[in-house]
Design a protein around this motif. Structure first.
Motif, short mmCIF file in Angstrom:
data_model
loop_
_atom_site.label_atom_id
_atom_site.label_comp_id
_atom_site.label_asym_id
_atom_site.label_seq_id
_atom_site.Cartn_x
_atom_site.Cartn_y
_atom_site.Cartn_z
N LEU A 1 0.84 -1.20 0.00
CA LEU A 1 0.00 0.00 0.00
C LEU A 1 0.88 1.25 0.00
N PHE A 2 0.75 2.08 -1.03
CA PHE A 2 1.52 3.33 -1.08
C PHE A 2 1.04 4.23 0.07
N ASP A 3 1.99 4.69 0.89
CA ASP A 3 1.66 5.56 2.01
C ASP A 3 2.42 6.87 1.85
N PRO A 4 1.76 7.92 1.34
CA PRO A 4 2.45 9.19 1.09
C PRO A 4 2.97 9.86 2.36
N GLN A 5 2.50 9.37 3.53
CA GLN A 5 2.98 9.95 4.80
C GLN A 5 4.38 9.45 5.16
N LEU A 6 4.82 8.38 4.52
CA LEU A 6 6.15 7.83 4.86
C LEU A 6 7.23 8.83 4.47
N LYS A 7 8.10 9.15 5.44
CA LYS A 7 9.10 10.19 5.22
C LYS A 7 10.40 9.60 4.66
N PRO A 8 11.29 10.47 4.19
CA PRO A 8 12.62 9.99 3.78
C PRO A 8 13.36 9.43 4.99
N LEU A 9 14.17 8.42 4.74
CA LEU A 9 15.01 7.85 5.81
C LEU A 9 16.20 8.75 6.04
N VAL A 10 16.61 8.89 7.31
CA VAL A 10 17.79 9.71 7.60
C VAL A 10 18.84 8.90 8.36
N PRO A 11 19.74 8.21 7.62
CA PRO A 11 20.84 7.53 8.30
C PRO A 11 22.00 8.51 8.48
N LEU A 12 22.50 8.64 9.71
CA LEU A 12 23.67 9.49 9.97
C LEU A 12 24.72 8.61 10.64
N TYR A 13 25.67 8.14 9.86
CA TYR A 13 26.63 7.18 10.38
C TYR A 13 28.02 7.80 10.51
N LEU B 1 24.45 1.32 1.45
CA LEU B 1 23.07 1.67 1.09
C LEU B 1 22.97 1.92 -0.42
N PRO B 2 21.84 1.59 -1.00
CA PRO B 2 21.67 1.89 -2.43
C PRO B 2 21.56 3.39 -2.63
N SER B 3 21.68 3.84 -3.89
CA SER B 3 21.68 5.28 -4.13
C SER B 3 20.31 5.90 -3.84
N ASN B 4 19.25 5.16 -4.05
CA ASN B 4 17.94 5.71 -3.71
C ASN B 4 17.39 5.06 -2.45
N ILE B 5 17.70 5.67 -1.28
CA ILE B 5 17.25 5.05 -0.03
C ILE B 5 15.80 5.43 0.28
N THR C 1 10.79 -3.00 13.24
CA THR C 1 10.24 -2.28 12.09
C THR C 1 11.18 -2.59 10.94
N TRP C 2 10.71 -3.38 9.99
CA TRP C 2 11.54 -3.71 8.83
C TRP C 2 11.42 -2.63 7.76
N ILE C 3 12.56 -2.26 7.19
CA ILE C 3 12.60 -1.30 6.10
C ILE C 3 13.38 -2.01 4.99
N VAL C 4 12.66 -2.45 3.97
CA VAL C 4 13.30 -3.25 2.92
C VAL C 4 13.46 -2.38 1.68
N MET C 5 14.70 -2.21 1.26
CA MET C 5 15.00 -1.31 0.14
C MET C 5 14.51 -1.88 -1.18
N LYS C 6 13.95 -1.00 -2.01
CA LYS C 6 13.49 -1.43 -3.34
C LYS C 6 14.69 -1.69 -4.25
N GLN C 7 15.67 -0.82 -4.14
CA GLN C 7 16.83 -0.94 -5.03
C GLN C 7 17.85 -1.91 -4.42
N HIS C 8 18.41 -2.77 -5.25
CA HIS C 8 19.32 -3.77 -4.71
C HIS C 8 20.76 -3.31 -4.76
N ILE C 9 21.59 -3.94 -3.93
CA ILE C 9 23.02 -3.64 -3.96
C ILE C 9 23.74 -4.94 -4.31
N GLU C 10 25.02 -4.85 -4.47
CA GLU C 10 25.80 -6.04 -4.83
C GLU C 10 26.47 -6.63 -3.59
N LEU C 11 26.43 -7.92 -3.46
CA LEU C 11 27.04 -8.62 -2.30
C LEU C 11 28.28 -9.38 -2.73
#
Ligand code: 1SD
Ligand code: ZN
Length: 254
Positions: A39-51, A181-185, A205-215
């Motif tokens: 379900l598309f939820d427009p309320q979901l905000k951008p993720l902010v990782p600060l590492y 992290l992928p380029s589009n988080i 709370t699982w956050i599963v990225m749409k864009q894949h990375i290489e392992l």
């Protein structure tokens, strides 16, 4: 099936080696993400990782996977935003992978399997004082899951021979998990689930990225310690998929 005193089903898991009390929960992980049903939820905000790479401490083979561990005694490496209401602190990342590139991920997208999956684990420091406490509670953890392969891992791959056996650890410094992290988080799916290893608590709370990375390839690691006579290659360290049981998977994109 065997049951323990608390009525939990006892099941042998090949990887976990001993009978395991499975909480009879409705929010277990991993799951198959059915894109059409999310379900598309427009309320979901951008993720902010600060590492802060300076918080990186060591790599440890814990007998399930290898964990790259971060100092989580201060707020130097955090995650907020996305589906999260609180601030979460980075404690470790690890991978799950298969014996061949045909499988290995825990989450699947429209039944598609990936060769592996990266989990970046964070715990809620607004609500809890200790990781051990957060693991047992609602909204205790936030785990970013990313499928497929990544190239920027050479430093990690070079360190793996030192942690080949279970229980071995080696110092590891200044590794920025942000580079994994992928380029589009900001395109992700999110749902409420559980740890995929014991204690399997429904704290995540699982956050599963749409864009894949290489392992990179991790199959030289061992499930067994140096003392054990028969050595076992660390492969297929993923949990089988769990039923959705009425949960909704939300997406941050349409
Ligand atoms: O497999 C990990 C496990 O190693 C541990 O880190 C745990 C957190 O306490 O999380 C699980 S998982 O659910 O991130 N696979
Ligand atoms: Zn994991």
């Amino acid at each position: 099936r065997m049951q323990d005193a608390g009525g939990h089903c006892m099941k042998m898991h090949p990887m976990w080696q001993e009978p395991l009390a499975i909480p009879g929960g409705d929010r277990q992980s991993p799951i198959d993400i059915v894109v059409r049903k999310s379900l598309f939820d427009p309320q979901l905000k951008p993720l902010v990782p600060l590492y802060d790479p300076q918080t990186c401490q060591q790599i440890w083979n814990n007998g399930y996977s290898f964990l790259v561990e971060y100092d989580d005694t201060t707020d130097k490496s955090t995650l907020k935003g996305g589906p999260l209401e609180d601030q979460y602190r980075l404690c470790q990342f690890h991978f799950h992978w298969g014996e061949s590139n045909a499988w290995g991920s825990e989450h699947t997208v429209d039944r598609k399997l990936f060769p592996g999956e990266l989990h970046i684990v964070h715990w809620n420091t607004d609500k809890y004082d200790l990781f051990e406490e957060a693991v047992m509670e609602n909204n205790g953890l936030a785990v970013i899951g990313i499928g497929k392969r990544h190239e920027g891992l050479q430093k990690l791959v070079d360190a793996l021979p030192a942690v080949r056996h279970k229980d071995s650890a080696v110092d590891f410094e200044r590794f920025d998990p942000g580079c994994l992290l992928p380029s589009n988080i900001n395109d992700y799916w999110t749902y409420h689930g559980s740890l995929t290893t014991p204690p399997l608590t429904e704290a995540v709370t699982w956050i599963v990225m749409k864009q894949h990375i290489e392992l990179a390839v991790f199959r030289s690691l061992l499930f067994t310690s140096a003392e054990e006579e028969v050595q076992k290659g660390m492969v297929n360290n993923f949990r089988v998929q769990q039923p959705l049981r009425g949960r909704t998977v939300r997406s941050s994109f349409s």
